[in-house]
Design a protein around this motif. Structure first.
Motif, PDB file in Angstrom:
ATOM      1  N   MET A  59       0.857  -1.167   0.000  1.00 60.78           N
ATOM      2  CA  MET A  59       0.000   0.000   0.000  1.00 60.78           C
ATOM      3  C   MET A  59       0.904   1.231   0.000  1.00 60.78           C
ATOM      4  O   MET A  59       1.781   1.365   0.825  1.00 60.78           O
ATOM      5  CB  MET A  59      -0.895  -0.003   1.235  1.00 60.78           C
ATOM      6  CG  MET A  59      -1.660   1.282   1.424  1.00 60.78           C
ATOM      7  SD  MET A  59      -2.543   1.466   2.982  1.00 60.78           S
ATOM      8  CE  MET A  59      -3.481  -0.001   3.105  1.00 60.78           C
ATOM      9  N   THR A  60       0.645   2.124  -0.934  1.00 56.39           N
ATOM     10  CA  THR A  60       1.397   3.365  -0.946  1.00 56.39           C
ATOM     11  C   THR A  60       0.682   4.380  -0.066  1.00 56.39           C
ATOM     12  O   THR A  60      -0.484   4.207   0.294  1.00 56.39           O
ATOM     13  CB  THR A  60       1.523   3.910  -2.375  1.00 56.39           C
ATOM     14  OG1 THR A  60       0.216   4.252  -2.853  1.00 56.39           O
ATOM     15  CG2 THR A  60       2.170   2.904  -3.302  1.00 56.39           C
ATOM     16  N   LEU A  61       1.382   5.440   0.250  1.00 56.14           N
ATOM     17  CA  LEU A  61       0.770   6.472   1.084  1.00 56.14           C
ATOM     18  C   LEU A  61      -0.348   7.202   0.341  1.00 56.14           C
ATOM     19  O   LEU A  61      -1.278   7.697   0.969  1.00 56.14           O
ATOM     20  CB  LEU A  61       1.836   7.451   1.563  1.00 56.14           C
ATOM     21  CG  LEU A  61       2.854   6.878   2.547  1.00 56.14           C
ATOM     22  CD1 LEU A  61       3.819   7.956   3.004  1.00 56.14           C
ATOM     23  CD2 LEU A  61       2.183   6.242   3.741  1.00 56.14           C
ATOM     24  N   THR A  62      -0.267   7.230  -0.982  1.00 52.57           N
ATOM     25  CA  THR A  62      -1.340   7.851  -1.770  1.00 52.57           C
ATOM     26  C   THR A  62      -2.624   7.047  -1.642  1.00 52.57           C
ATOM     27  O   THR A  62      -3.713   7.614  -1.471  1.00 52.57           O
ATOM     28  CB  THR A  62      -0.917   7.959  -3.244  1.00 52.57           C
ATOM     29  OG1 THR A  62       0.329   8.639  -3.324  1.00 52.57           O
ATOM     30  CG2 THR A  62      -1.959   8.694  -4.057  1.00 52.57           C
ATOM     31  N   ILE A  63      -2.511   5.737  -1.705  1.00 54.06           N
ATOM     32  CA  ILE A  63      -3.690   4.881  -1.536  1.00 54.06           C
ATOM     33  C   ILE A  63      -4.247   5.032  -0.130  1.00 54.06           C
ATOM     34  O   ILE A  63      -5.459   5.100   0.073  1.00 54.06           O
ATOM     35  CB  ILE A  63      -3.334   3.411  -1.849  1.00 54.06           C
ATOM     36  CG1 ILE A  63      -3.001   3.251  -3.332  1.00 54.06           C
ATOM     37  CG2 ILE A  63      -4.470   2.474  -1.456  1.00 54.06           C
ATOM     38  CD1 ILE A  63      -2.454   1.900  -3.705  1.00 54.06           C
ATOM     39  N   ALA A  64      -3.363   5.111   0.855  1.00 57.40           N
ATOM     40  CA  ALA A  64      -3.809   5.307   2.237  1.00 57.40           C
ATOM     41  C   ALA A  64      -4.513   6.650   2.391  1.00 57.40           C
ATOM     42  O   ALA A  64      -5.531   6.739   3.086  1.00 57.40           O
ATOM     43  CB  ALA A  64      -2.620   5.218   3.188  1.00 57.40           C
ATOM     44  N   LEU A  65      -4.004   7.681   1.741  1.00 59.42           N
ATOM     45  CA  LEU A  65      -4.628   9.001   1.803  1.00 59.42           C
ATOM     46  C   LEU A  65      -6.040   8.960   1.237  1.00 59.42           C
ATOM     47  O   LEU A  65      -6.990   9.461   1.857  1.00 59.42           O
ATOM     48  CB  LEU A  65      -3.774  10.023   1.047  1.00 59.42           C
ATOM     49  CG  LEU A  65      -4.364  11.415   0.877  1.00 59.42           C
ATOM     50  CD1 LEU A  65      -4.425  12.123   2.215  1.00 59.42           C
ATOM     51  CD2 LEU A  65      -3.544  12.216  -0.106  1.00 59.42           C
ATOM     52  N   VAL A  66      -6.201   8.334   0.080  1.00 60.87           N
ATOM     53  CA  VAL A  66      -7.535   8.226  -0.536  1.00 60.87           C
ATOM     54  C   VAL A  66      -8.456   7.402   0.352  1.00 60.87           C
ATOM     55  O   VAL A  66      -9.621   7.763   0.564  1.00 60.87           O
ATOM     56  CB  VAL A  66      -7.414   7.628  -1.953  1.00 60.87           C
ATOM     57  CG1 VAL A  66      -8.775   7.282  -2.533  1.00 60.87           C
ATOM     58  CG2 VAL A  66      -6.673   8.583  -2.873  1.00 60.87           C
ATOM     59  N   ALA A  67      -7.950   6.306   0.897  1.00 59.07           N
ATOM     60  CA  ALA A  67      -8.771   5.463   1.768  1.00 59.07           C
ATOM     61  C   ALA A  67      -9.203   6.209   3.025  1.00 59.07           C
ATOM     62  O   ALA A  67     -10.357   6.081   3.464  1.00 59.07           O
ATOM     63  CB  ALA A  67      -8.000   4.194   2.141  1.00 59.07           C
ATOM     64  N   ILE A  68      -8.320   6.999   3.587  1.00 58.86           N
ATOM     65  CA  ILE A  68      -8.664   7.774   4.787  1.00 58.86           C
ATOM     66  C   ILE A  68      -9.734   8.802   4.469  1.00 58.86           C
ATOM     67  O   ILE A  68     -10.692   8.972   5.234  1.00 58.86           O
ATOM     68  CB  ILE A  68      -7.403   8.429   5.382  1.00 58.86           C
ATOM     69  CG1 ILE A  68      -6.531   7.366   6.039  1.00 58.86           C
ATOM     70  CG2 ILE A  68      -7.757   9.517   6.383  1.00 58.86           C
ATOM     71  CD1 ILE A  68      -5.151   7.845   6.390  1.00 58.86           C
ATOM     72  N   LEU A  69      -9.585   9.494   3.340  1.00 58.37           N
ATOM     73  CA  LEU A  69     -10.586  10.494   2.972  1.00 58.37           C
ATOM     74  C   LEU A  69     -11.941   9.851   2.690  1.00 58.37           C
ATOM     75  O   LEU A  69     -12.987  10.402   3.069  1.00 58.37           O
ATOM     76  CB  LEU A  69     -10.102  11.312   1.777  1.00 58.37           C
ATOM     77  CG  LEU A  69      -8.914  12.229   2.067  1.00 58.37           C
ATOM     78  CD1 LEU A  69      -8.450  12.923   0.795  1.00 58.37           C
ATOM     79  CD2 LEU A  69      -9.261  13.245   3.138  1.00 58.37           C
ATOM     80  N   LEU A  70     -11.948   8.687   2.047  1.00 61.72           N
ATOM     81  CA  LEU A  70     -13.213   7.974   1.812  1.00 61.72           C
ATOM     82  C   LEU A  70     -13.837   7.510   3.129  1.00 61.72           C
ATOM     83  O   LEU A  70     -15.052   7.621   3.327  1.00 61.72           O
ATOM     84  CB  LEU A  70     -12.999   6.789   0.875  1.00 61.72           C
ATOM     85  CG  LEU A  70     -12.706   7.129  -0.582  1.00 61.72           C
ATOM     86  CD1 LEU A  70     -12.362   5.860  -1.359  1.00 61.72           C
ATOM     87  CD2 LEU A  70     -13.886   7.847  -1.215  1.00 61.72           C
ATOM     88  N   LEU A  71     -13.006   6.991   4.017  1.00 65.94           N
ATOM     89  CA  LEU A  71     -13.500   6.549   5.313  1.00 65.94           C
ATOM     90  C   LEU A  71     -14.048   7.724   6.116  1.00 65.94           C
ATOM     91  O   LEU A  71     -15.095   7.614   6.753  1.00 65.94           O
ATOM     92  CB  LEU A  71     -12.380   5.859   6.089  1.00 65.94           C
ATOM     93  CG  LEU A  71     -12.814   5.216   7.389  1.00 65.94           C
ATOM     94  CD1 LEU A  71     -12.859   3.710   7.209  1.00 65.94           C
ATOM     95  CD2 LEU A  71     -11.865   5.566   8.489  1.00 65.94           C
ATOM     96  N   ALA A  72     -13.363   8.859   6.070  1.00 69.68           N
ATOM     97  CA  ALA A  72     -13.829  10.046   6.790  1.00 69.68           C
ATOM     98  C   ALA A  72     -15.140  10.563   6.197  1.00 69.68           C
ATOM     99  O   ALA A  72     -16.043  10.975   6.938  1.00 69.68           O
ATOM    100  CB  ALA A  72     -12.762  11.131   6.762  1.00 69.68           C
ATOM    101  N   ALA A  73     -15.257  10.522   4.877  1.00 66.41           N
ATOM    102  CA  ALA A  73     -16.508  10.947   4.240  1.00 66.41           C
ATOM    103  C   ALA A  73     -17.655  10.022   4.641  1.00 66.41           C
ATOM    104  O   ALA A  73     -18.775  10.482   4.919  1.00 66.41           O
ATOM    105  CB  ALA A  73     -16.349  10.982   2.726  1.00 66.41           C
ATOM    106  N   ALA A  74     -17.377   8.731   4.684  1.00 64.37           N
ATOM    107  CA  ALA A  74     -18.410   7.782   5.124  1.00 64.37           C
ATOM    108  C   ALA A  74     -18.769   8.016   6.588  1.00 64.37           C
ATOM    109  O   ALA A  74     -19.947   7.957   6.959  1.00 64.37           O
ATOM    110  CB  ALA A  74     -17.919   6.349   4.917  1.00 64.37           C
TER     111      ALA A  74
END
Length: 164
Positions: free
Chosen positions: A1-16
């Motif tokens: 997992m790259t940090l970019t993927i983690a960033l997108v996942a965190i933003l999606l999780l926060a939006a949810a």
């Protein structure tokens, strides 16, 4: 997992988390008058899920690059590098570019042999940093969900986050 993927996942999780927090607060409207609007409950959940995890990623990114370089230098190929710092740094920079897919091959043959070590170390430390950040985002969302209630002053919590 790259940090970019983690960033997108965190933003999606926060939006949810924000959406679920808002809908949970809207569902509480029937059980009494809410102290704050549902929007603020959603924003509170979003902020608790996003901000700590994003801060961790911001702190992890420079640390990760140092850890990756240290892991590469400790490998057998890394130990065989020349002692002259400028030449060694040039080879490491080429190997990093090859591992990232920026160039196909390096000028120095040592950089080609180091590229797989860079890719492996970047993947390992990226997964560690991204995984911890995702766990922190989940914990922050869970903490925010526990607080959502009729008497909870979500607007005050959001204002504190924004002022900080």
């Amino acid at each position: 997992m790259t940090l970019t993927i983690a960033l997108v996942a965190i933003l999606l999780l926060a939006a949810a988390a924000g959406t679920l927090g808002r809908s949970r607060a809207a569902g509480l409207r029937g059980s009494g008058r809410l102290n704050s609007l549902p929007f603020y409950h959603g924003a509170y959940a979003f902020l608790w899920a996003a901000v700590p995890a994003l801060l961790l990623l911001a702190l992890w990114a420079p640390l990760q690059s140092r850890l990756v370089e240290q892991a590469v230098l400790e490998s057998p190929e890394g130990r065989a590098l020349p002692g002259f710092a400028m030449q060694r740094d040039s080879i490491l920079a080429e190997a990093r570019q090859i591992a990232n897919g920026e160039i196909a091959a390096g000028f120095n043959p040592e950089s080609t042999s180091l590229a797989p070590r860079f890719a492996e170390a970047q993947g390992r430390y990226g997964a560690i940093g991204g995984g911890v950040a995702l766990l922190l985002a989940i914990a922050g969302a869970a903490l925010a969900f526990r607080r959502i209630g009729v008497d909870f002053r979500a607007r005050t919590g959001v204002e504190r986050w924004l002022m900080a």
